[in-house]
Design a protein around this motif. Structure first.
Motif, PDB file in Angstrom:
ATOM      1  N   LYS A  29       7.134  27.728  24.011  1.00 43.57           N
ATOM      2  CA  LYS A  29       5.891  27.950  23.285  1.00 43.57           C
ATOM      3  C   LYS A  29       4.661  27.482  24.061  1.00 43.57           C
ATOM      4  N   PRO A  30       4.683  26.278  24.705  1.00 37.78           N
ATOM      5  CA  PRO A  30       3.489  25.859  25.446  1.00 37.78           C
ATOM      6  C   PRO A  30       3.067  26.834  26.537  1.00 37.78           C
ATOM      7  N   LEU A  31       4.014  27.604  27.071  1.00 35.51           N
ATOM      8  CA  LEU A  31       3.689  28.540  28.133  1.00 35.51           C
ATOM      9  C   LEU A  31       2.904  29.738  27.629  1.00 35.51           C
ATOM     10  N   ASP A  32       2.784  29.907  26.306  1.00 36.70           N
ATOM     11  CA  ASP A  32       1.969  30.982  25.757  1.00 36.70           C
ATOM     12  C   ASP A  32       0.486  30.737  26.008  1.00 36.70           C
ATOM     13  N   ASN A  33       0.136  29.504  26.341  1.00 36.42           N
ATOM     14  CA  ASN A  33      -1.245  29.133  26.581  1.00 36.42           C
ATOM     15  C   ASN A  33      -1.450  28.968  28.087  1.00 36.42           C
TER      16      ASN A  33
ATOM     17  N   MET B 290      -1.243  23.303  33.568  1.00 35.81           N
ATOM     18  CA  MET B 290      -1.160  21.845  33.602  1.00 35.81           C
ATOM     19  C   MET B 290       0.261  21.331  33.767  1.00 35.81           C
ATOM     20  N   ILE B 291       1.237  22.068  33.254  1.00 32.94           N
ATOM     21  CA  ILE B 291       2.605  21.563  33.147  1.00 32.94           C
ATOM     22  C   ILE B 291       3.211  21.145  34.490  1.00 32.94           C
ATOM     23  N   PRO B 292       3.145  21.966  35.551  1.00 34.02           N
ATOM     24  CA  PRO B 292       3.782  21.534  36.807  1.00 34.02           C
ATOM     25  C   PRO B 292       3.219  20.216  37.332  1.00 34.02           C
ATOM     26  N   ARG B 293       1.903  20.051  37.248  1.00 32.23           N
ATOM     27  CA  ARG B 293       1.290  18.819  37.744  1.00 32.23           C
ATOM     28  C   ARG B 293       1.684  17.610  36.890  1.00 32.23           C
ATOM     29  N   LEU B 294       1.784  17.794  35.580  1.00 28.84           N
ATOM     30  CA  LEU B 294       2.209  16.698  34.708  1.00 28.84           C
ATOM     31  C   LEU B 294       3.622  16.242  35.048  1.00 28.84           C
ATOM     32  N   PHE B 295       4.522  17.193  35.324  1.00 27.15           N
ATOM     33  CA  PHE B 295       5.892  16.817  35.690  1.00 27.15           C
ATOM     34  C   PHE B 295       5.932  16.133  37.056  1.00 27.15           C
ATOM     35  N   GLU B 296       5.054  16.558  37.964  1.00 28.62           N
ATOM     36  CA  GLU B 296       4.966  15.877  39.261  1.00 28.62           C
ATOM     37  C   GLU B 296       4.568  14.415  39.082  1.00 28.62           C
TER      38      GLU B 296
ATOM     39  N   LEU C  13      -1.765  20.757  17.589  1.00 29.75           N
ATOM     40  CA  LEU C  13      -2.773  21.701  18.070  1.00 29.75           C
ATOM     41  C   LEU C  13      -3.985  20.865  18.466  1.00 29.75           C
ATOM     42  N   VAL C  14      -4.383  20.987  19.731  1.00 30.22           N
ATOM     43  CA  VAL C  14      -5.414  20.123  20.293  1.00 30.22           C
ATOM     44  C   VAL C  14      -6.548  20.962  20.865  1.00 30.22           C
ATOM     45  N   LEU C  15      -7.770  20.563  20.559  1.00 32.35           N
ATOM     46  CA  LEU C  15      -8.952  21.175  21.153  1.00 32.35           C
ATOM     47  C   LEU C  15      -9.262  20.435  22.441  1.00 32.35           C
ATOM     48  N   LEU C  16      -9.178  21.124  23.574  1.00 31.40           N
ATOM     49  CA  LEU C  16      -9.452  20.506  24.862  1.00 31.40           C
ATOM     50  C   LEU C  16     -10.948  20.574  25.179  1.00 31.40           C
ATOM     51  N   ALA C  17     -11.336  19.891  26.242  1.00 32.26           N
ATOM     52  CA  ALA C  17     -12.752  19.730  26.560  1.00 32.26           C
ATOM     53  C   ALA C  17     -13.451  21.054  26.858  1.00 32.26           C
ATOM     54  N   ASP C  18     -12.715  22.047  27.360  1.00 31.12           N
ATOM     55  CA  ASP C  18     -13.333  23.334  27.688  1.00 31.12           C
ATOM     56  C   ASP C  18     -13.334  24.306  26.517  1.00 31.12           C
ATOM     57  N   GLY C  19     -12.897  23.849  25.343  1.00 30.97           N
ATOM     58  CA  GLY C  19     -12.869  24.706  24.164  1.00 30.97           C
ATOM     59  C   GLY C  19     -11.542  25.400  23.938  1.00 30.97           C
ATOM     60  N   THR C  20     -10.592  25.224  24.863  1.00 28.69           N
ATOM     61  CA  THR C  20      -9.265  25.810  24.706  1.00 28.69           C
ATOM     62  C   THR C  20      -8.490  25.084  23.612  1.00 28.69           C
ATOM     63  N   GLN C  21      -7.755  25.846  22.808  1.00 28.41           N
ATOM     64  CA  GLN C  21      -6.835  25.274  21.835  1.00 28.41           C
ATOM     65  C   GLN C  21      -5.440  25.258  22.450  1.00 28.41           C
ATOM     66  N   ALA C  22      -4.893  24.066  22.610  1.00 26.34           N
ATOM     67  CA  ALA C  22      -3.594  23.908  23.257  1.00 26.34           C
ATOM     68  C   ALA C  22      -2.522  23.606  22.232  1.00 26.34           C
ATOM     69  N   ASN C  23      -1.476  24.442  22.202  1.00 22.23           N
ATOM     70  CA  ASN C  23      -0.300  24.186  21.370  1.00 22.23           C
ATOM     71  C   ASN C  23       0.666  23.317  22.160  1.00 22.23           C
ATOM     72  N   LEU C  24       0.842  22.094  21.717  1.00 17.69           N
ATOM     73  CA  LEU C  24       1.738  21.168  22.406  1.00 17.69           C
ATOM     74  C   LEU C  24       2.937  20.883  21.521  1.00 17.69           C
ATOM     75  N   GLY C  25       4.120  21.107  22.068  1.00 19.56           N
ATOM     76  CA  GLY C  25       5.328  20.884  21.295  1.00 19.56           C
ATOM     77  C   GLY C  25       6.539  20.792  22.196  1.00 19.56           C
ATOM     78  N   ALA C  26       7.718  21.055  21.620  1.00 21.56           N
ATOM     79  CA  ALA C  26       8.966  20.969  22.375  1.00 21.56           C
ATOM     80  C   ALA C  26       8.932  21.913  23.563  1.00 21.56           C
ATOM     81  N   PHE C  27       9.500  21.455  24.669  1.00 19.39           N
ATOM     82  CA  PHE C  27       9.480  22.242  25.898  1.00 19.39           C
ATOM     83  C   PHE C  27      10.839  22.136  26.564  1.00 19.39           C
ATOM     84  N   GLY C  28      11.468  23.281  26.779  1.00 17.81           N
ATOM     85  CA  GLY C  28      12.777  23.264  27.411  1.00 17.81           C
ATOM     86  C   GLY C  28      13.340  24.660  27.501  1.00 17.81           C
ATOM     87  N   VAL C  29      14.632  24.722  27.733  1.00 16.55           N
ATOM     88  CA  VAL C  29      15.299  26.005  27.934  1.00 16.55           C
ATOM     89  C   VAL C  29      15.117  26.925  26.742  1.00 16.55           C
ATOM     90  N   ASP C  30      15.182  26.352  25.544  1.00 17.53           N
ATOM     91  CA  ASP C  30      15.128  27.170  24.336  1.00 17.53           C
ATOM     92  C   ASP C  30      13.739  27.237  23.702  1.00 17.53           C
TER      93      ASP C  30
END
Length: 301
Positions: free
Chosen positions: A181-185, A191-197, A161-178
């Motif tokens: 969770k990160p998409l709840d934020n 951010m995700i599409p650009r990171l994969f790019e 659980l990370v506090l980002l610069a704008d005050g958002t709390q980001a849940n970072l964890g496993a990401f995949g078909v099953d």
């Protein structure tokens, strides 16, 4: 009775506070923990939070007054002398470390927990690491978290659980078909599409040399070894305190193993980060901290 104007004439007007003095005054009023000022021209202080609310207040004030919020206690930290800086040291008030359940292999860990405590608890990824470091400082240290490309799962890091610069709390964890969770934020979702790019671009391939990752931020975590699950929390490994403030972490003792300690291979002839590579790093940082609340470069390498 004297008028206010006459009193001001007799005792003299108070000099106006500088932005740094006002920042420090407001921080001391809000914080439960200790605030210590250093004597520097630009302005420098240390906060040892008494509660996570202190960090929330500090982030807000840093954003308002243009003060850099830097993680204290990290190896090879940049000096950050040219602009006002608040060094935040996670202390004993943020040092919990406990197994999630009697038969659970996962551990809940706060940023002020010492590496020596985690090693004694039996988490293998912390074997032979500096015991005096906080887990936040270890996580931010590029050398301490220098697993081979695609092998970031060896950190045993499951969630952050990370506090980002704008005050958002980001849940970072496993990401995949099953696991979405990160998409709840919404902030992380954007951010995700650009990171994969960035992770799939030719520039990311250039950051791989002899199976080592030469960027500041672990985009290779989005291209893990065969059979491993993508985990967005692994982007924080070796982040230098530049991507956010870690509120808590979850580690799995079954998955962890220490990073290789072959210094000749890893640092003897290893190429530095050139201008082209720097663009990729800056792009990652801009996604996490577009306004520059955290240090642009937390470590000297």
């Amino acid at each position: 009775m004297q008028s206010p104007s006459r009193r001001a004439f007799l005792v003299g007007r108070r000099p106006e506070r500088s932005p740094w003095e006002t920042f420090l005054m407001r921080l001391r009023r809000a914080a439960q923990g200790a605030v210590h000022e250093f004597s520097t021209e630009a302005g420098s202080a240390r906060l040892v939070p008494g509660h996570m609310q202190d960090v929330y207040h500090a982030r807000s004030l840093c954003a308002e007054y243009g003060v850099t919020l830097a993680l204290d206690g990290m190896p090879s930290s940049e000096r950050l002398d040219e602009s006002p800086v608040l060094w935040v040291e996670p202390g004993v008030a943020m040092s919990r470390c406990e197994r999630l359940g009697p038969d659970d292999s996962r551990w809940f860990v706060q940023p002020g927990c010492m590496i020596g405590t985690l090693e004694q608890a039996g988490l293998p990824q912390f074997r032979d690491q500096p015991p005096h470091l906080t887990v936040a400082a270890w996580l931010a240290d590029r050398q301490g978290c220098d697993w081979d490309c695609g092998d970031t799962a060896a950190s045993g890091l499951v969630h952050a659980l990370v506090l980002l610069a704008d005050g958002t709390q980001a849940n970072l964890g496993a990401f995949g078909v099953d696991n979405h969770k990160p998409l709840d934020n919404a902030r992380v979702q954007g951010m995700i599409p650009r990171l994969f790019e960035l992770a799939s671009a030719p520039a990311a391939d250039r950051l791989r040399a002899d199976d080592l990752w030469n960027g500041r931020y672990r985009l290779d975590a989005l291209r893990p070894a065969s059979g491993a699950t993508i985990n967005l929390a692994h982007l924080l490994l070796g982040h230098g305190g530049a991507l956010g403030w870690v509120e808590w972490l979850v580690f799995d003792e079954r998955d962890g193993r220490p990073a290789e300690r072959d210094y000749e291979r890893r640092y003897g002839t290893r190429p530095g980060i050139d201008a082209a590579d720097e663009e990729t790093d800056l792009a990652v940082r801009a996604l996490f901290d577009p306004d520059g609340v955290f240090p642009e470069r937390g470590q000297r390498f």
